[in-house]
Each structure stands twice: as structure tokens, then as C-alpha cells.
Design an enzyme around this catalytic site. Structure first.
Site, PDB file in Angstrom:
ATOM      1  N   GLU A   1       0.854  -1.109   0.044  1.00 12.64           N
ATOM      2  CA  GLU A   1      -0.218  -0.306   0.038  1.00 12.64           C
ATOM      3  C   GLU A   1       1.036   1.603  -0.409  1.00 12.64           C
ATOM      4  O   GLU A   1       0.181   2.576  -0.706  1.00 12.64           O
ATOM      5  CB  GLU A   1      -1.531  -0.500   1.179  1.00 12.64           C
ATOM      6  CG  GLU A   1      -2.033   1.151   1.085  1.00 12.64           C
ATOM      7  CD  GLU A   1      -3.387   0.730   1.523  1.00 12.64           C
ATOM      8  OE1 GLU A   1      -4.384   2.247   1.787  1.00 12.64           O
ATOM      9  OE2 GLU A   1      -3.625  -0.536   2.469  1.00 12.64           O
ATOM     10  N   THR A   2       2.229   1.663   0.498  1.00  7.59           N
ATOM     11  CA  THR A   2       2.645   2.495   0.822  1.00  7.59           C
ATOM     12  C   THR A   2       3.540   2.364  -0.239  1.00  7.59           C
ATOM     13  O   THR A   2       3.294   3.687  -1.388  1.00  7.59           O
ATOM     14  CB  THR A   2       4.036   1.927   1.395  1.00  7.59           C
ATOM     15  OG1 THR A   2       3.933   2.215   3.113  1.00  7.59           O
ATOM     16  CG2 THR A   2       5.545   3.293   1.637  1.00  7.59           C
TER      17      THR A   2
END
Length: 163
Positions: A75-76
Site C-alpha cells: 500500500e505504501t
């Protein structure tokens, strides 16, 4: 994520954010969670985002890399790509994350590479491949972000509040 001085940005991104007086390394980081997990971004553009994370400290009780840790890395990386695609006038907010875990890892570093599937005006979707040090796929992920209108100060405040 601390200092990310080795993080590489395209020159046009550096120029855009410098004109706004914004610290790219602070804005495009994994925030407090990423710092605790040792996430380190090494390359960032709308076309490709690369980062690493140590397995040590991010394991589940059996000593394997925790699936949630892989999700944080995925997700980062996808979010940073979406933020760079949206530019300084947009805020990227994750709305869907899917992760498939292929193999366990007990030590070393994993590396994630995010590449775009779709880059539109209101959404951006990235495929993220996480591999072990031998280049074996550990996790396949896909992230879709909503690109909301907003200014970068709002994005920084939102990321700080979520961080």
C-alpha cells in the site's frame, strides 16, 4: 522513515514540489508505521516505485514475514505512485487493496516494485510485486487509490493523522 536522501525522484517532480516549498522526502514516505517497520523507498515516479522492508521485526508467530507487513509495503508503494501521478493538486486515498501471499520468508529484505495498471483523473491502480533476496515472488498485490481534489498541505495533514 527518517532520512531518505537516496530516494530518487524525476526532475519534474522535484521542480514541482520545490516551487511549492514542500519536502518531498517527508511527503512521500511510509509515515510512522513505515518507520516502525523499516520501510525504505529507493525510487519513486508515477511509472515505478521501489522500496524495501526487513523481514526481521515484521514476522508472525511462526517466524515468517507477516502478510499484513507485505500489505503495508504494497500500500505504501502503490500510494506513492498514485500521489505522484495525481500531482500536487490531488490527494491519493487507498480504497481497495488485494494481496496474494505466495511463499514464506524468514530473513533478509523483501523488495516491492509498484507499476501502474490504470492512471486516470479520479483513480489510479497499481500492481505491486514483492520479492525476496533471491528474486522469488513472495506476494502479488493490487492497490486502487481515489484521487481527491485537495492541496498538498491537506495531504500531509491527512497522512500525519493516519500515520
Amino acid at each position: 522513515m527518517g532520512e531518505q536522501q537516496d530516494l530518487k525522484f524525476p526532475q519534474e517532480i522535484i521542480d514541482e514540489y520545490a516551487a511549492l516549498g514542500i519536502d518531498l522526502h517527508a511527503l512521500f514516505s511510509a509515515g510512522h508505521l513505515g518507520t516502525r517497520m523499516g520501510v525504505r523507498l529507493t525510487e519513486a515516479s508515477a511509472e515505478r516505485v521501489v522500496g524495501t522492508m526487513p523481514v526481521e521485526g515484521n514476522t508472525q508467530p511462526y517466524g515468517l514475514l507477516h502478510g499484513g507487513a507485505s500489505a503495508v509495503l504494497a500500500e505504501t508503494l502503490g500510494s506513492v505512485g498514485a500521489m505522484l501521478h495525481g500531482g500536487s493538486s490531488k490527494i491519493a486515498v487507498g480504497v481497495d487493496l488485494n494481496c496474494t501471499h505466495h511463499r514464506g520468508v524468514r530473513s533478509g529484505l523483501v523488495t516491492g516494485v509498484a507499476t501502474p495498471v490504470h492512471r486516470g483523473r479520479s483513480t489510479a491502480t497499481y500492481d505491486i510485486v514483492i520479492s525476496d533476496e533471491a528474486g522469488r515472488r513472495v506476494c502479488s498485490a493490487r492497490l486502487t487509490c481515489l484521487l481527491r481534489d485537495g492541496n498538498t498541505n491537506d495531504a500531509t495533514q491527512t497522512r500525519t493523522a493516519q500515520g
